[in-house]
Design an enzyme around this catalytic site. Structure first.
Site, PDB file in Angstrom:
ATOM      1  CE  LYS A 119      -2.387  -5.404   7.039  1.00 42.73           C
ATOM      2  NZ  LYS A 119      -2.080  -4.239   6.152  1.00 42.73           N
ATOM      3  CD  GLU A 143      -1.671  -6.468   3.337  1.00 50.27           C
ATOM      4  OE1 GLU A 143      -1.295  -5.485   2.677  1.00 50.27           O
ATOM      5  OE2 GLU A 143      -2.809  -6.550   3.839  1.00 50.27           O
ATOM      6  CB  THR A 199       1.359   3.810   4.735  1.00 52.28           C
ATOM      7  OG1 THR A 199       0.136   4.531   4.590  1.00 52.28           O
ATOM      8  CG2 THR A 199       2.113   4.391   5.921  1.00 52.28           C
ATOM      9  N   GLY A 214       0.719  -0.895   6.686  1.00 53.27           N
ATOM     10  CA  GLY A 214      -0.331   0.075   6.977  1.00 53.27           C
ATOM     11  C   GLY A 214      -1.625  -0.615   7.357  1.00 53.27           C
ATOM     12  CB  ALA A 215      -4.195  -0.510   9.271  1.00 51.75           C
ATOM     13  CG  ASP A 216      -7.578  -0.606   4.359  1.00 55.40           C
ATOM     14  OD1 ASP A 216      -7.088   0.254   3.605  1.00 55.40           O
ATOM     15  OD2 ASP A 216      -7.482  -1.827   4.154  1.00 55.40           O
ATOM     16  N   GLY A 242       0.814  -1.208   0.000  1.00 57.48           N
ATOM     17  CA  GLY A 242       0.000   0.000   0.000  1.00 57.48           C
ATOM     18  C   GLY A 242       0.846   1.255   0.000  1.00 57.48           C
ATOM     19  N   GLY A 271      -7.535  -3.386   1.721  1.00 51.38           N
ATOM     20  CA  GLY A 271      -8.075  -2.495   0.706  1.00 51.38           C
ATOM     21  C   GLY A 271      -7.360  -2.649  -0.625  1.00 51.38           C
TER      22      GLY A 271
END
Length: 225
Positions: free
Chosen positions: A98, A107, A35, A86-88, A33, A100
């Site tokens: 996570k 992951e 980030t 990262g994370a949503d 992603g 997205g």
């Protein structure tokens, strides 16, 4: 600060956090992603200080290789000291949504192996209760309709992510309007549906450390603190 500047700040903070612990034999797990991409760019400055990385997606592997960072198959390494992603969405217990970007299965596998899972996110991702962001579920293609019906029984609204194929050759169903007040329960119920590979809830394996980019700087939040 813009959202990209916040992402860059937490990405650099993650590199600063792990850099003192890197050894020539160290393997770093890297997420997927926007980030995570900033993290890779900063990590490249230390590429001579560690052995290499395990990537959670083909896109991440490509970016790592462009920076000259060796990429290993997970089956070829004994351990992963840090996994950074990262994370949503994240809640106060560091349980996450996570996926997205569609890389949730890989992951989740890399996070399960890692000794320390560091989540990097900007403050817009911090929520009281998970679920405003649609919850991704990776599904074997032939089970699409069956899984959709089972999701409806659990109270969610399934939406097929049209045209998207995961790195594993599967499809994604995004669940809208799901009650995720008990993330661990929801994660287990969804994973018990035949045809589901996994879902984007990281409750069984939450983050150990959240580096949160805010207007006042990067906040470090440890699980259970």
């Amino acid at each position: 600060m813009t959202q990209d500047e916040l992402k860059q700040a937490v990405a650099k903070a993650a590199v600063d956090h792990i850099a003192p612990h890197l050894e020539p034999s160290s393997i770093v797990g890297v997420g997927t992603g926007s980030t995570a991409n900033f993290f890779i760019d900063y990590l490249a400055e230390y590429r001579n200080d560690f052995d290499g990385a395990v990537a959670s997606s083909e896109a991440t592997a490509e970016r790592l290789k462009k920076h000259g960072i060796p990429v290993y198959d997970l089956n070829a390494v004994n351990e992963i000291e840090f996994y950074v992603d990262g994370a949503d969405e994240t809640n106060e217990s560091l349980e996450l949504i996570k996926g997205g970007g569609g890389a949730l299965t890989r992951e989740k596998i890399v996070a399960a192996v890692a000794k320390t899972f560091i989540c990097i996110a900007d403050e817009s991702k911090q929520v009281g209760i998970l679920g405003e962001f649609p919850l991704p579920v990776e599904v074997i293609p032939m089970a699409r309709s069956h899984v959709g019906r089972e999701i409806v029984k659990l109270g969610g609204d399934p939406v097929y992510r049209d045209g998207f194929v995961t790195d594993n050759g599967n499809i994604i169903i995004d669940i809208h309007n799901m009650d995720i007040s008990r993330p661990l329960v929801v994660e287990e119920k969804l994973n018990n549906i035949v045809g589901v590979v996994t879902n984007g809830l990281f409750a069984r394996r939450p983050a150990d450390l959240l580096l949160l980019g805010t207007r006042d700087g990067v906040k470090s939040i440890a699980r259970g603190a």
